[in-house]
Design a protein around this motif. Structure first.
Motif, PDB file in Angstrom:
ATOM      1  N   UNK A 284       0.863  -1.179   0.000  1.00  0.00           N
ATOM      2  CA  UNK A 284       0.000   0.000   0.000  1.00  0.00           C
ATOM      3  C   UNK A 284       0.902   1.232   0.000  1.00  0.00           C
ATOM      4  N   UNK A 285       0.423   2.362  -0.517  1.00  0.00           N
ATOM      5  CA  UNK A 285       1.279   3.547  -0.622  1.00  0.00           C
ATOM      6  C   UNK A 285       1.771   4.015   0.745  1.00  0.00           C
ATOM      7  N   UNK A 286       3.075   4.304   0.841  1.00  0.00           N
ATOM      8  CA  UNK A 286       3.652   4.806   2.076  1.00  0.00           C
ATOM      9  C   UNK A 286       4.677   5.892   1.749  1.00  0.00           C
ATOM     10  N   UNK A 319       2.882  11.968  -6.171  1.00  0.00           N
ATOM     11  CA  UNK A 319       2.832  13.081  -5.221  1.00  0.00           C
ATOM     12  C   UNK A 319       1.395  13.296  -4.764  1.00  0.00           C
ATOM     13  N   UNK A 320       1.209  13.402  -3.462  1.00  0.00           N
ATOM     14  CA  UNK A 320      -0.094  13.684  -2.870  1.00  0.00           C
ATOM     15  C   UNK A 320       0.076  14.881  -1.949  1.00  0.00           C
ATOM     16  N   UNK A 321      -0.393  16.038  -2.416  1.00  0.00           N
ATOM     17  CA  UNK A 321      -0.183  17.289  -1.678  1.00  0.00           C
ATOM     18  C   UNK A 321       1.310  17.501  -1.486  1.00  0.00           C
ATOM     19  N   UNK A 322       1.774  17.527  -0.234  1.00  0.00           N
ATOM     20  CA  UNK A 322       3.177  17.805   0.030  1.00  0.00           C
ATOM     21  C   UNK A 322       4.024  16.562   0.244  1.00  0.00           C
ATOM     22  N   UNK A 323       3.442  15.388   0.072  1.00  0.00           N
ATOM     23  CA  UNK A 323       4.200  14.177   0.330  1.00  0.00           C
ATOM     24  C   UNK A 323       4.244  13.279  -0.895  1.00  0.00           C
ATOM     25  N   UNK A 324       5.265  12.441  -0.949  1.00  0.00           N
ATOM     26  CA  UNK A 324       5.442  11.495  -2.045  1.00  0.00           C
ATOM     27  C   UNK A 324       5.153  10.099  -1.523  1.00  0.00           C
ATOM     28  N   UNK A 325       4.292   9.385  -2.223  1.00  0.00           N
ATOM     29  CA  UNK A 325       3.896   8.037  -1.824  1.00  0.00           C
ATOM     30  C   UNK A 325       4.561   7.016  -2.730  1.00  0.00           C
ATOM     31  N   UNK A 326       5.109   5.960  -2.129  1.00  0.00           N
ATOM     32  CA  UNK A 326       5.763   4.881  -2.872  1.00  0.00           C
ATOM     33  C   UNK A 326       4.918   3.620  -2.764  1.00  0.00           C
ATOM     34  N   UNK A 327       4.811   2.908  -3.888  1.00  0.00           N
ATOM     35  CA  UNK A 327       4.079   1.640  -3.900  1.00  0.00           C
ATOM     36  C   UNK A 327       4.733   0.716  -4.916  1.00  0.00           C
ATOM     37  N   UNK A 328       4.803  -0.549  -4.566  1.00  0.00           N
ATOM     38  CA  UNK A 328       5.489  -1.470  -5.465  1.00  0.00           C
ATOM     39  C   UNK A 328       4.650  -1.771  -6.703  1.00  0.00           C
ATOM     40  N   UNK A 329       5.315  -2.163  -7.749  1.00  0.00           N
ATOM     41  CA  UNK A 329       4.691  -2.421  -9.041  1.00  0.00           C
ATOM     42  C   UNK A 329       4.330  -3.901  -9.167  1.00  0.00           C
ATOM     43  N   UNK A 330       3.607  -4.229 -10.246  1.00  0.00           N
ATOM     44  CA  UNK A 330       3.293  -5.642 -10.517  1.00  0.00           C
ATOM     45  C   UNK A 330       4.577  -6.438 -10.740  1.00  0.00           C
ATOM     46  N   UNK A 331       5.556  -5.799 -11.322  1.00  0.00           N
ATOM     47  CA  UNK A 331       6.846  -6.466 -11.523  1.00  0.00           C
ATOM     48  C   UNK A 331       7.451  -6.871 -10.185  1.00  0.00           C
ATOM     49  N   UNK A 332       7.347  -5.990  -9.210  1.00  0.00           N
ATOM     50  CA  UNK A 332       7.869  -6.307  -7.883  1.00  0.00           C
ATOM     51  C   UNK A 332       7.052  -7.408  -7.226  1.00  0.00           C
TER      52      UNK A 332
END
Length: 348
Positions: A284-286, A319-332
């Motif tokens: 999930x995005x973090x 990017x969501x407002x002032x923060x950057x969210x990371x989430x793994x891809x289908x490849x991962x």
């Protein structure tokens, strides 16, 4: 104790000095009290087991006075049964001692309020007084208070004590989160975020309650996280200036964050341990800050490894407002399911 049955408006006045004295507390006794309140009405699916254990213990151990006090459909529980925590965390023994040694005049007045009702309190509303309650009243206020404490001690050992370490850890995590909100957004923002029923305006906390109540001159506000319920419980303050009680809010503690799922050992060999751990935790995005806190890493270390994973096509960033969210891809996802695929990670 005012129970959350109606939708009237309660106002608690808090000036700047009172806001400065807002504090949190952990209370084994208040957690036990809210477990008792689950017997009223239909408990939520996740709480039905607790309500059932409470009811079974009351029957098996013949805790008739507690059953009479908490099982009746009234909107008030005598306040001497829920004394205010005087420190951040009190022992159960200490809280029970305060019940057993409550002032007889206080017990007498609050039991009368329970039976007959009063301003802003319906009480038993003309319902027959349960026999265990009448028997205890005949023996006198001091004996009644001691019996309440003794029965609570038995219920505590059976229902809540075995689960207290986990409940306490959840409450501690909730309080730590609220403290961060105070540091970042201020006290008022934290208060209104405790529950949808809470609003702020005109130096007042406004919340839905069982009766229209105005608490004036509060010098503090005590906040106690709930371990079981999802609504607010309010102890609005002393009805008698002689006892000088301050208002208390019990609010639902946040759920325990989901634990990161471990990456398979082969992924550690392919990616390195830190990157494998981070990749497993971005289903999930973090944000970088969230991942740093969850894994005890510095933000710069997390940022470096996320950059490597992003260049390798294993995480996305948005990017969501002032923060950057990371989430793994289908490849991962495929890589974590089958590390033998040996998908290369580009670092340049």
């Amino acid at each position: 104790m005012d129970l959350p049955q109606g939708q009237a408006l309660m106002r608690i006045e808090l000036d700047a000095r009172a806001l400065g004295h807002v504090r949190f507390a952990l209370s084994p006794l208040h957690t036990l009290t809210e477990a008792l309140l689950l017997m009223r009405g239909a408990a939520a699916p996740g709480r039905a087991g607790v309500a059932r254990r409470v009811a079974e213990t009351l029957r098996a151990r013949r805790l008739d006075l507690l059953a009479a006090l908490f099982g009746e459909p009234c909107d008030y529980i005598p306040d001497f049964i829920t004394p205010r925590p005087v420190s951040y965390e009190e022992s159960m023994d200490g809280e029970l001692h305060r019940i057993a040694t409550a002032r007889p005049a206080e017990v007498r007045e609050e039991m009368a309020l329970l039976i007959h009702g009063g301003p802003g309190t319906r009480g038993l509303a003309g319902s027959p007084v349960p026999r265990p309650l009448l028997r205890a009243l005949r023996r006198g206020e001091r004996v009644l208070a001691e019996q309440v404490a003794a029965e609570l001690a038995q219920l505590w050992q059976t229902v809540v004590h075995p689960h207290w370490p986990g409940l306490r850890a959840r409450m501690e995590a909730d309080i730590a989160h609220r403290a961060q909100l105070i540091a970042r957004q201020g006290m008022v923002s934290m208060l209104v975020g405790l529950h949808p029923w809470i609003e702020w305006g005109g130096h007042q906390v406004r919340l839905a309650g069982p009766a229209r109540t105005q608490v004036r001159g509060a010098t503090s506000l005590l906040l106690v996280p709930r371990g079981f319920g999802s609504s607010l419980i309010t102890i609005s303050g002393s009805r008698d200036h002689r006892y000088r009680r301050q208002p208390l809010l019990m609010y639902p503690a946040l759920p325990v964050p989901d634990a990161p799922r471990p990456a398979p050992p082969a992924a550690h060999e392919l990616l390195g341990s830190t990157r494998a751990i981070l990749l497993a935790d971005v289903s999930t995005p973090r944000t970088t800050a969230q991942l740093a806190g969850r894994h005890g890493l510095s933000k710069s270390t997390v940022s470096y490894h996320l950059g490597v994973l992003h260049r390798g096509g294993l995480v996305t960033k948005t990017r969501d407002a002032r923060q950057v969210l990371y989430q793994r891809t289908h490849r991962a996802d495929r890589l974590l399911l089958d590390p033998s695929l040996g998908l290369p990670v580009r670092t340049g």
